[in-house]
Design an enzyme around this catalytic site. Structure first.
Site, short mmCIF file in Angstrom:
data_model
loop_
_atom_site.label_atom_id
_atom_site.label_comp_id
_atom_site.label_asym_id
_atom_site.label_seq_id
_atom_site.Cartn_x
_atom_site.Cartn_y
_atom_site.Cartn_z
N ASP B 29 0.86 -1.18 0.00
CA ASP B 29 0.00 0.00 0.00
C ASP B 29 0.90 1.24 0.00
O ASP B 29 1.85 1.32 0.78
CB ASP B 29 -0.86 -0.04 1.28
N ASP B 123 -3.69 2.65 -5.46
CA ASP B 123 -2.45 2.69 -4.70
C ASP B 123 -2.22 1.47 -3.82
O ASP B 123 -1.44 1.51 -2.89
CB ASP B 123 -2.39 3.97 -3.86
N GLU B 124 -2.91 0.38 -4.08
CA GLU B 124 -2.65 -0.82 -3.29
C GLU B 124 -2.86 -2.06 -4.13
O GLU B 124 -3.62 -2.04 -5.10
CB GLU B 124 -3.54 -0.87 -2.04
#
Lengths: 399, 411
Positions: B29, B123-124
């Site tokens: 993350d 974003d992960e």
């Protein structure tokens, strides 16, 4: 006017016309059944405006002279109603059908009470009154007396409809596809139905020849009703088509079905039947059916896909066909059935419903499937039905 | 972005060759991703309190730098609240287009580590690292390598959580932030989760937290030990079992991290309530495009399209329709959503606060071929795929449907 008939006959007659009673009607009277004395029979008619079914049943009819009715109660009599014959009246179908079905199997005596447009009825120790309407409210059933005529052996028509009608489209997005194309020519008839993904064509012999050389599109539902109505006593079904090609009449022993015809141009189905083929696989119908049913269980949780793998077998050994399906998160299955395979090893995937549908209407021992590539149509034929061809489009899948 | 990250190890992650395969899932993350990217674009922001989010009256926080977080600002918080909590922070709207590029480079780094990468959001991502230790060394080494490469190549900081399943991995990465690396061994998973608040478990939102609180359950340990009967009354059989299993650290460990999504949705909250049907319909098209793109990326087709409307008074209506055959084209999704939209608006025409489009009933992409050259669905699908490819390469604004262009892109 008094009519006497057997509860069993009346119940059966109402069941026949009941199929044509409109379920949700914009025209309320189409939820009624028209009752008319006709000679020494009782005629029942129902229509939903697309299809009208009439049935005649044996009855004892006693006219009561119209003069015996006091003048003051005859005010309602309508000049338009006279051609329906004396005693004609329409009664709400649902109530009448349900009531008659609950009566004991005895004589039913009906007083067709045209003064008040209703009937009084007596059966065993029951009496009932039904309020109805005058017959001229009932939508006129088109007359199809003079027109092109063909006669089809009843058994043959029944079989053809069973093998063809299910392939018609169920949704109305293309109205012509909700119908079955019927072509008549000299001594043969052809029925064809297609829903865009599959095509079923069946041909058979007429009883005698027809002068009519024509093609019309009959609503698939009408044909299914006719198929259901053909009884043991019906040897043939007579078909008449109006000059305008707007309506058709199906005449059985004591039942007549008048239907609107679907207007439009039916796809040229001859061109949809592939001419050549790469691989022909012949298998036992029951084997194929069982494997397909088993595969459908997994297919229904996935995308409904059944994959077929045809393997000719090497060096004179027998070939086999694998019937596979899988569902993500559920599992998968495979059935292997012995097969005679003429041609290359091949594979193709079909919608399980399409495959089950066609296998379910076939009988006999063997069924053959012709394929070319995984994205070209498959053709199903059955040894027992020489005139039958079923074309089904495959699914494009990631193998 | 401090040098050297805090490393926490709960228990010792040891691999016993030959024993039953324990899965190793990484959750990677990016820390305050939007803020990190904004700082790349404008280095003067480094070290300052930054909040990125919608600047309209109903905007919400997309990302907050760690400097602001101590004031209680977190993502999904209304911007107005954030301004109150941290009035001296720098507030800015997201720079579109850049995040996607950085995100794609991030995912491609991850693909060097595992063939099984499941992108959970911009974003992960989850990585199935089971069996990778032979090639890449123990989890500590590979996780460190991921962090190093992300930092060196993207100048962004990643936190990595390692666990026996996706849930534990995700909680671990959350716990390790910022700039953390936390490894939880399967046998320690329950112990690791037990003291944490129930809210930390993915899938437990404010409502479920409230319900659990009402039952006297505050930590995951209490949830894992709670009698099933008690939970069933509040959550139903299936969900109750699921929650309890998850709280105990058990997961769908036998399944790949590429667990199929059940539905895909996209929503839009308006700055000011909207009554203009054409505009609502245009927004529905733009949402359908977003949903469609994710649907196609997941290599699925959808059988159900759902439309959600929230009126100004917060009454929410959702309507669904089932399609046969399944669809994956933007226009097909929009066609269904649009029909539902008219239906809902016919019943109640009032200013709309939020509109959402979702697809569910996801099935394999297989297509039933047609014999009558009925190719409208195929065409829609093919056009949509082509648009996807153009946007992938040149950015989302590179190609716009005529319908939406007439709104100046301002739907």
């Amino acid at each position: 006017m008094w009519v006497t008939c057997l509860q069993e006959n009346l119940s059966r007659g109402l069941a026949v016309v009941g199929r044509a009673v409109a379920s949700r009607a914009t025209l309320p009277v189409t939820q009624n059944v028209l009752i008319q004395p006709d000679g020494n029979r009782l005629k029942l008619t129902a229509t939903n405006l697309e299809i009208a079914i009439s049935v005649w049943l044996g009855a004892q009819i006693e006219a009561v002279s119209i003069d015996s009715i006091p003048d003051k109660t005859r005010g309602d009599l309508c000049p338009d109603c006279t051609h329906f014959g004396e005693g004609a009246v329409t009664i709400p179908a649902r109530t009448l059908i349900d009531f008659i079905n609950s009566m004991p199997d005895r004589k039913v005596e009906i007083d067709l009470n045209t003064e008040a447009w209703g009937i009084n009825l007596q059966c065993a120790n029951y009496t009932a009154s039904f309020y109805g309407t005058k017959p001229c409210d009932f939508p006129p059933v088109p007359s199809v007396e003079d027109g092109a005529t063909a006669i089809i052996p009843a058994e043959s028509l029944k079989g053809s409809v069973e093998r063809v009608a299910f392939a018609a489209a169920a949704d109305d997005s293309r109205p012509v596809l909700t119908g079955v194309k019927m072509d008549l020519s000299e001594s043969r008839y052809t029925l064809a139905a297609a829903d865009g993904f599959r095509l079923a064509v069946d041909t058979g012999e007429l009883s005698g020849e027809t002068e009519a050389e024509l093609g019309v599109i009959i609503p698939a539902r009408t044909l299914s009703e006719v198929q259901r109505l053909v009884g043991d006593r019906d040897k043939t079904v007579e078909i008449k088509i109006t000059e305008s090609r707007g309506q058709a009449l199906f005449k059985l022993q004591s039942v007549e079905v008048v239907t609107q015809l679907v207007q439009g141009t039916f796809p040229d189905y001859e061109k949809l039947i592939p001419v050549g083929h790469g691989t022909v696989v012949t298998v036992d119908l029951q084997d194929f059916m069982q494997a397909t049913r088993a595969a459908s269980i997994f297919a229904r949780d996935g995308s409904g896909i059944i994959r077929l793998f045809m393997n000719p077998g090497e060096g004179g050994s027998d070939g086999e066909m694998k019937v596979q399906s899988r569902a993500e998160e559920v599992g998968d299955n495979e059935g292997v059935i012995p097969a005679k395979i003429d041609g290359e090893e091949s594979r193709v995937a079909f919608n399980s419903k399409f495959l089950t549908d066609v296998l379910a209407v076939l009988d006999g021992d063997e069924v053959s499937l012709e394929t070319t590539t995984p994205s070209s149509p498959g053709v199903v034929r059955a040894g027992n039905h020489a005139g039958y061809t079923h074309v089904v489009m495959p699914m494009f899948v990631q193998w | 972005m401090g040098e050297g990250w805090g490393v926490f190890c709960v228990g010792l992650y040891a691999f016993r060759g030959g024993s039953a395969v324990e899965r190793t899932i990484f959750h990677v993350d990016l820390d305050a991703f939007f803020v990190a990217v904004e700082r790349l674009l404008d280095p003067s922001l480094v070290g300052k309190p930054v909040v990125v989010g919608g600047m309209g009256p109903r905007g919400v926080v997309s990302a907050a730098s760690y400097e602001v977080r101590k004031f209680g600002v977190h993502s999904a918080l209304p911007m107005s609240t954030a301004r109150r909590l941290a009035p001296r922070a720098i507030f800015m709207s997201p720079t579109h287009g850049v995040y996607g590029k950085v995100s794609r480079r991030f995912k491609s780094i991850l693909e060097d580590f595992s063939p099984d990468v499941h992108s959970a959001s911009i974003d992960e991502a989850y990585l199935d690292m089971t069996g990778c230790e032979r090639l890449l060394g123990p989890p500590f080494e590979s996780a460190s390598a991921i962090k190093r490469r992300v930092r060196d190549e993207l100048s962004v900081v990643a936190s990595v959580g390692v666990g026996p399943n996706d849930v534990v991995a995700k909680v671990a990465s959350e716990e390790s932030k910022p700039d953390g690396l936390l490894i939880v061994r399967g046998s320690d998973a329950a112990e690791f989760l037990a003291p944490l608040a129930v809210r930390k478990l993915p899938g437990i939102g404010p409502k479920a937290t409230e319900r659990l609180q009402a039952l006297g359950i505050g930590t995951l340990g209490e949830l894992a030990r709670a009698p099933l009967g008690v939970l069933v009354r509040s959550f139903g059989q299936r969900h109750a079992e699921y929650l309890r299993r998850r709280a105990a650290g058990e997961g769908s460990s036998t399944r790949s991290v590429r667990e199929a999504a059940k539905s895909i949705s996209s929503e839009r909250t308006f700055d000011y309530d909207v009554l203009d049907r054409d505009r609502l319909d245009a927004v529905a098209l733009s949402l359908s495009e977003k949903v469609g793109r994710r649907l196609r990326r997941a290599e699925r087709k959808a059988r159900v399209v759902v439309l959600k409307l929230r009126y100004g008074d917060f009454t929410t209506v959702s309507r669904r329709c089932t399609l046969s055959p399944a669809v994956d084209g933007d226009l097909a999704i929009h066609g269904a959503a649009s029909g539902l939209l008219w239906e809902v608006l016919r019943e109640r025409l009032d200013p709309v606060r939020l509109i959402g489009v979702a697809v569910s009933g996801l099935v394999e992409r297989e297509t039933q071929l047609s014999m009558l050259g009925d190719s409208s669905g195929l065409e829609d699908s093919a056009v949509s795929v082509a648009i996807d490819a153009i946007r992938e390469r040149y950015g989302d604004g590179a190609i716009v449907r005529g319908r939406l262009a007439s709104f100046g892109g301002g739907v």
